[in-house]
Write an enzyme that holds these catalytic residues in place. Structure first.
Site, PDB file in Angstrom:
ATOM      1  N   HIS A  47      52.416  34.298  40.227  1.00  0.00           N
ATOM      2  CA  HIS A  47      51.461  34.564  39.546  1.00  0.00           C
ATOM      3  C   HIS A  47      52.588  34.707  38.295  1.00  0.00           C
ATOM      4  O   HIS A  47      52.872  35.592  37.024  1.00  0.00           O
ATOM      5  CB  HIS A  47      51.100  35.771  39.685  1.00  0.00           C
ATOM      6  CG  HIS A  47      49.644  35.942  40.601  1.00  0.00           C
ATOM      7  ND1 HIS A  47      49.147  35.256  40.096  1.00  0.00           N
ATOM      8  CD2 HIS A  47      49.720  36.491  41.662  1.00  0.00           C
ATOM      9  CE1 HIS A  47      47.696  34.319  41.120  1.00  0.00           C
ATOM     10  NE2 HIS A  47      48.093  36.197  41.568  1.00  0.00           N
ATOM     11  N   ASP A  72      45.349  33.530  51.144  1.00  0.00           N
ATOM     12  CA  ASP A  72      43.878  34.925  51.291  1.00  0.00           C
ATOM     13  C   ASP A  72      42.415  34.081  51.464  1.00  0.00           C
ATOM     14  O   ASP A  72      42.271  34.762  50.586  1.00  0.00           O
ATOM     15  CB  ASP A  72      44.904  35.491  50.155  1.00  0.00           C
ATOM     16  CG  ASP A  72      45.535  34.933  48.853  1.00  0.00           C
ATOM     17  OD1 ASP A  72      45.562  34.064  49.675  1.00  0.00           O
ATOM     18  OD2 ASP A  72      46.249  35.635  48.208  1.00  0.00           O
ATOM     19  N   ASP A 111      46.679  28.993  47.501  1.00  0.00           N
ATOM     20  CA  ASP A 111      46.330  30.347  47.463  1.00  0.00           C
ATOM     21  C   ASP A 111      44.528  30.799  46.395  1.00  0.00           C
ATOM     22  O   ASP A 111      44.730  29.734  45.933  1.00  0.00           O
ATOM     23  CB  ASP A 111      47.321  31.340  46.575  1.00  0.00           C
ATOM     24  CG  ASP A 111      47.474  32.451  46.680  1.00  0.00           C
ATOM     25  OD1 ASP A 111      47.855  33.334  47.716  1.00  0.00           O
ATOM     26  OD2 ASP A 111      46.122  33.642  46.304  1.00  0.00           O
ATOM     27  N   HIS A 117      43.793  32.779  45.109  1.00  0.00           N
ATOM     28  CA  HIS A 117      44.137  33.344  42.853  1.00  0.00           C
ATOM     29  C   HIS A 117      44.272  32.846  42.519  1.00  0.00           C
ATOM     30  O   HIS A 117      45.165  31.261  43.180  1.00  0.00           O
ATOM     31  CB  HIS A 117      45.135  34.627  42.658  1.00  0.00           C
ATOM     32  CG  HIS A 117      44.505  35.529  44.248  1.00  0.00           C
ATOM     33  ND1 HIS A 117      44.943  36.636  44.926  1.00  0.00           N
ATOM     34  CD2 HIS A 117      43.958  36.981  43.755  1.00  0.00           C
ATOM     35  CE1 HIS A 117      44.778  37.092  45.595  1.00  0.00           C
ATOM     36  NE2 HIS A 117      43.722  37.412  45.035  1.00  0.00           N
TER      37      HIS A 117
HETATM   38 ZN   LIG Z   1      46.563  35.482  46.472  1.00  0.00          ZN
END
Ligand SMILES: [Zn+2]
Ligand SMILES: [Zn+2]
Length: 438
Positions: free
Chosen positions: A116, A244, A155, A157
């Protein structure tokens, strides 16, 4: 569970850095014991005794390696802890092990994560402060002269930081498959975010519906990711291996499994994996990490199952399959049209975009404006201004693949710009490998 293991068909390196002395806060998901059970599981599995699996110590990344990628405000020295430098250095060590042929593949099982973190950095966002994959990619380019690199971010996200850093680079294919941003942080990662004017179609986002399971991920691999990768022909494939998507993860809503992760990895066949998220410390990470490592090493993964694993729990409704299928077709079409789009966009001269970047950890906004100075011969250079808190940066960023004319133009502009008390002016020159500040 310890067994007599055969020698690994593919020599594989592991860099393990749990960062036991670094956390965001004691109850935060990104905390010290995240990799504790994984470490135990790898030992229990007897990986240390498997022929052709080697363990490497991480290095400490230099601030110079960080500055090649990021514009840290006020500076990388002020923002980063030693754990961040070791996490980035762990990724660099994994890359070096592969590039110098110590092993065929490597996995950096490190934290804190990085995907991120965007090009400009004013603090932590989404548990990340610097982008360890991006730092590794530019390190590889600098030291080993590799040009075309694909990053596949698995991932849960959206890898918004990695997307941001490589958005205008047609030599980096960035593919992110993740839970739909309408239902999860950071809220981005849609198909229309497909690359800057010099690299349209080189960012591919596949936002998957909540509850997507093995079937949906297999579909994304077969119908979109593998065909696009084959067409791009990268010299190196990197997996941002967040875990995740697992059905036990406490902060997401997907239905993926250790078997699914192992199969995805076998199919993707990445040269280097770098750990990203994954917050089911006991229920998922020990199994998913082990599955990925065994798959990389070419070893059997059929026994890597969570204690409560039951395939009957992971059947997708037909409408979800058709939704994902359509998404894959759109992604493939987008990538197929990339050269046409690029020719059209290169005519524009200068393209300016604005965005607001939210730093969720401490809660502040950064306003950023980015001007792409386009060129028919190269991706051009990028001029960035960003302001947040009481700080400001005005930067000229020259990509590694800029032509001599764009290189000179950007340096001239930097020379003519002046800073003041609040704004620092930066030249980030990836050709001469310089980072100048005034
Ligand atoms: Zn993540
Ligand atoms: Zn140029």
């Amino acid at each position: 569970m310890s067994r007599c293991m055969p020698s690994a068909p593919t020599s594989t390196g592991l860099v393990l850095f749990p960062a036991f002395d670094w956390c965001i806060s004691p109850t935060h998901p990104e905390r010290e014991e995240r990799l504790l059970y994984t470490k135990d599981q790898l030992i229990e599995e007897g990986l240390e005794d498997v022929n052709n699996i080697s363990f490497f110590n991480p290095e400490i990344a230099a601030h110079h390696d960080i500055d090649r990628v990021h514009l840290c405000v006020p500076s990388s020295r002020k923002l980063l802890t030693e754990s961040h430098l070791i996490s980035a250095g762990g990724a660099i060590r994994a890359a070096r092990a592969v590039m110098e042929r110590e092993v065929e593949k490597a996995f950096a099982v490190v934290r804190p994560p990085g995907h991120h973190a965007m090009q400009t950095v004013f603090g932590d966002r989404g548990f990340c402060i610097v982008n360890i994959e991006a730092i590794m990619v530019e390190y590889i380019r600098r030291h080993y002269g590799i040009r075309k690199i694909a990053i596949v971010d698995t991932d849960c996200h959206h890898g918004d930081g990695t997307q941001d850093i490589f958005y205008n680079d047609p030599d980096t294919l960035f593919i992110s498959l993740h839970q739909d941003g309408r239902t999860l942080y950071p809220g981005s990662g849609f198909l229309h975010e497909s690359g800057g004017p010099s690299a349209p179609g080189y960012t591919i986002n596949l936002p998957l519906p909540p509850e997507t399971s093995e079937e949906g991920f297999d579909m994304a691999m077969e119908r979109a990711i593998m065909p696009i990768l084959d067409a791009f022909e990268p010299e190196l494939i990197i997996n941002s291996a967040g875990q995740d998507n697992h059905y036990t993860d406490p902060i997401t809503n997907m239905n993926f499994t250790a078997q699914g992760y192992a199969r995805l990895n076998r199919r993707l066949n990445p040269d280097i994996c770098v750990l990203e998220g994954g917050y089911s410390i006991e229920g998922a990470l020990p199994y998913t990490n082990l599955g990925i490592i065994l798959a990389m090493a070419g070893l059997d993964t059929s026994h890597v199952r969570e204690p409560d694993y039951d395939p009957a729990n992971f059947v997708q409704p037909p409408e979800m399959n058709s939704y994902i299928g359509e998404l894959c077709d759109q992604a493939v079409a987008l990538f197929a049209g990339r050269e046409q789009l690029r020719r059209e966009q290169a005519e524009q001269g200068v393209v300016t975009t604005d965005k607001r970047i939210y730093y969720d950890t401490t809660g502040f906004d950064v306003r950023e404006s980015r001007s792409y100075h386009l060129c028919p011969h190269c991706p051009g250079f990028t001029e960035i201004t960003a302001a947040g808190l009481d700080r400001q940066v005005h930067a000229f960023s020259i990509p590694f693949n800029a032509c001599p004319r764009c290189h000179t133009r950007a340096k001239d502009r930097f020379q003519k710009s002046s800073g003041d008390g609040h704004s620092q002016v930066v030249l980030q020159d990836r050709i001469d490998d310089l980072y100048e500040l005034k």
